[in-house]
Design a protein around this motif. Structure first.
Motif, PDB file in Angstrom:
ATOM      1  N   TRP A   1       0.848  -1.181   0.000  1.00 23.54           N
ATOM      2  CA  TRP A   1       0.000   0.000   0.000  1.00 23.54           C
ATOM      3  C   TRP A   1       0.886   1.234   0.000  1.00 23.54           C
ATOM      4  N   TYR A   2       0.480   2.217  -0.785  1.00 17.63           N
ATOM      5  CA  TYR A   2       1.164   3.497  -0.878  1.00 17.63           C
ATOM      6  C   TYR A   2       0.106   4.581  -0.744  1.00 17.63           C
ATOM      7  N   ARG A   3       0.540   5.784  -0.368  1.00 14.69           N
ATOM      8  CA  ARG A   3      -0.435   6.871  -0.277  1.00 14.69           C
ATOM      9  C   ARG A   3       0.157   8.140  -0.859  1.00 14.69           C
ATOM     10  N   GLN A   4      -0.748   9.000  -1.273  1.00  9.86           N
ATOM     11  CA  GLN A   4      -0.328  10.264  -1.881  1.00  9.86           C
ATOM     12  C   GLN A   4      -1.261  11.375  -1.445  1.00  9.86           C
ATOM     13  N   THR A   5      -0.666  12.505  -1.082  1.00  7.63           N
ATOM     14  CA  THR A   5      -1.430  13.699  -0.758  1.00  7.63           C
ATOM     15  C   THR A   5      -1.038  14.777  -1.751  1.00  7.63           C
ATOM     16  N   PRO A   6      -1.922  15.772  -1.949  1.00  3.71           N
ATOM     17  CA  PRO A   6      -1.629  16.822  -2.933  1.00  3.71           C
ATOM     18  C   PRO A   6      -0.285  17.490  -2.676  1.00  3.71           C
TER      19      PRO A   6
ATOM     20  N   GLU B   1       4.108   7.800  -1.357  1.00  2.00           N
ATOM     21  CA  GLU B   1       5.016   7.212  -0.382  1.00  2.00           C
ATOM     22  C   GLU B   1       4.556   5.832   0.042  1.00  2.00           C
ATOM     23  N   LEU B   2       5.533   5.023   0.404  1.00  3.22           N
ATOM     24  CA  LEU B   2       5.230   3.676   0.848  1.00  3.22           C
ATOM     25  C   LEU B   2       4.575   3.700   2.221  1.00  3.22           C
ATOM     26  N   VAL B   3       3.557   2.866   2.380  1.00  2.00           N
ATOM     27  CA  VAL B   3       2.917   2.692   3.681  1.00  2.00           C
ATOM     28  C   VAL B   3       3.330   1.344   4.271  1.00  2.00           C
ATOM     29  N   ALA B   4       3.132   0.282   3.498  1.00  2.54           N
ATOM     30  CA  ALA B   4       3.477  -1.059   3.978  1.00  2.54           C
ATOM     31  C   ALA B   4       3.562  -2.014   2.798  1.00  2.54           C
ATOM     32  N   THR B   5       4.397  -3.026   2.948  1.00  2.45           N
ATOM     33  CA  THR B   5       4.478  -4.074   1.931  1.00  2.45           C
ATOM     34  C   THR B   5       4.398  -5.440   2.597  1.00  2.45           C
TER      35      THR B   5
ATOM     36  N   THR C   1       6.486  -8.671   6.340  1.00  2.00           N
ATOM     37  CA  THR C   1       5.949  -7.324   6.220  1.00  2.00           C
ATOM     38  C   THR C   1       7.003  -6.253   6.450  1.00  2.00           C
ATOM     39  N   ASN C   2       6.700  -5.070   5.947  1.00  2.00           N
ATOM     40  CA  ASN C   2       7.559  -3.900   6.123  1.00  2.00           C
ATOM     41  C   ASN C   2       6.652  -2.692   6.220  1.00  2.00           C
ATOM     42  N   TYR C   3       6.956  -1.771   7.149  1.00  2.09           N
ATOM     43  CA  TYR C   3       6.110  -0.610   7.377  1.00  2.09           C
ATOM     44  C   TYR C   3       6.914   0.676   7.360  1.00  2.09           C
ATOM     45  N   ALA C   4       6.269   1.737   6.916  1.00  4.19           N
ATOM     46  CA  ALA C   4       6.838   3.063   7.096  1.00  4.19           C
ATOM     47  C   ALA C   4       6.827   3.394   8.585  1.00  4.19           C
ATOM     48  N   GLU C   5       7.824   4.154   9.013  1.00  3.32           N
ATOM     49  CA  GLU C   5       7.914   4.500  10.436  1.00  3.32           C
ATOM     50  C   GLU C   5       6.647   5.196  10.928  1.00  3.32           C
ATOM     51  N   ALA C   6       6.051   6.005  10.085  1.00  8.93           N
ATOM     52  CA  ALA C   6       4.901   6.816  10.499  1.00  8.93           C
ATOM     53  C   ALA C   6       3.675   5.980  10.850  1.00  8.93           C
ATOM     54  N   VAL C   7       3.636   4.729  10.386  1.00 12.47           N
ATOM     55  CA  VAL C   7       2.437   3.915  10.618  1.00 12.47           C
ATOM     56  C   VAL C   7       2.702   2.694  11.489  1.00 12.47           C
TER      57      VAL C   7
ATOM     58  N   SER D   1      -6.142   3.924  15.037  1.00  9.28           N
ATOM     59  CA  SER D   1      -5.628   5.173  15.604  1.00  9.28           C
ATOM     60  C   SER D   1      -5.276   6.172  14.513  1.00  9.28           C
ATOM     61  N   LEU D   2      -6.187   6.349  13.598  1.00 12.61           N
ATOM     62  CA  LEU D   2      -5.922   7.215  12.455  1.00 12.61           C
ATOM     63  C   LEU D   2      -5.737   8.660  12.872  1.00 12.61           C
ATOM     64  N   LYS D   3      -4.844   9.328  12.135  1.00 11.00           N
ATOM     65  CA  LYS D   3      -4.530  10.733  12.387  1.00 11.00           C
ATOM     66  C   LYS D   3      -4.859  11.551  11.139  1.00 11.00           C
ATOM     67  N   PRO D   4      -5.081  12.846  11.298  1.00  7.88           N
ATOM     68  CA  PRO D   4      -5.358  13.677  10.112  1.00  7.88           C
ATOM     69  C   PRO D   4      -4.256  13.573   9.050  1.00  7.88           C
ATOM     70  N   GLU D   5      -3.036  13.396   9.477  1.00  7.58           N
ATOM     71  CA  GLU D   5      -1.935  13.296   8.504  1.00  7.58           C
ATOM     72  C   GLU D   5      -1.936  11.983   7.733  1.00  7.58           C
ATOM     73  N   ASP D   6      -2.811  11.061   8.079  1.00 11.61           N
ATOM     74  CA  ASP D   6      -2.966   9.837   7.294  1.00 11.61           C
ATOM     75  C   ASP D   6      -3.873  10.053   6.084  1.00 11.61           C
ATOM     76  N   THR D   7      -4.472  11.224   6.004  1.00 10.73           N
ATOM     77  CA  THR D   7      -5.349  11.541   4.882  1.00 10.73           C
ATOM     78  C   THR D   7      -4.596  11.471   3.573  1.00 10.73           C
ATOM     79  N   GLY D   8      -5.244  10.890   2.563  1.00  5.44           N
ATOM     80  CA  GLY D   8      -4.645  10.808   1.249  1.00  5.44           C
ATOM     81  C   GLY D   8      -5.352   9.772   0.397  1.00  5.44           C
ATOM     82  N   VAL D   9      -4.873   9.611  -0.809  1.00  6.33           N
ATOM     83  CA  VAL D   9      -5.354   8.544  -1.683  1.00  6.33           C
ATOM     84  C   VAL D   9      -4.427   7.354  -1.497  1.00  6.33           C
ATOM     85  N   TYR D  10      -5.004   6.245  -1.161  1.00 10.30           N
ATOM     86  CA  TYR D  10      -4.237   5.027  -0.913  1.00 10.30           C
ATOM     87  C   TYR D  10      -4.302   4.123  -2.139  1.00 10.30           C
TER      88      TYR D  10
END
Length: 115
Positions: A34-39, A44-48, A55-61, A82-91
């Motif tokens: 999974w990857y995500r993108q904000t305007p 950016e990578l989220v997890a693989t 598995t592998n995760y981005a530090e932020a998640v 535990s979602l945060k506003p900064e998790d907003t984006g297109v996944y």
């Protein structure tokens, strides 16, 4: 060819949870993620996750998101807690076709976390 269809996005309040799904069809898949993108930002990578569920995760998640898969259904999941506003984006879901190694992307699903 591999077709990837994501689902499960939506609007949630901060601290809430969502579960994304990515269903693959056409041919079996190997490593996926999974990857995500904000305007204004790069995707950016989220997890693989490998076919063997390494598995592998981005530090932020780390500690909040969990990636998993069902190889019998060729489906990848992303449980987001535990979602945060900064998790907003297109996944976006990305998968590598087994043996052939071509990469494929899904169409994306919007996740919006309100504060």
């Amino acid at each position: 060819q591999v077709q990837l269809v994501e689902s499960g996005g939506g609007l949630v309040q901060a601290g809430g949870s969502l579960r994304l799904s990515c269903a693959a069809s056409g041919n079996p898949i190997d490593v996926a993620g999974w990857y995500r993108q904000t305007p204004g930002k790069q995707r950016e990578l989220v997890a693989t996750i490998t076919r063997g569920s390494v598995t592998n995760y981005a530090e932020a998640v780390k500690g909040r998101f969990t990636i998993s898969r069902d190889n019998t259904k060729d489906t990848i999941y992303l449980q987001m807690n535990s979602l945060k506003p900064e998790d907003t984006g297109v996944y976006y879901c990305k998968a590598v076709r087994r043996w052939v190694r071509n990469e494929y992307w899904g169409q994306g699903t919007q996740v919006t976390v309100s504060s």
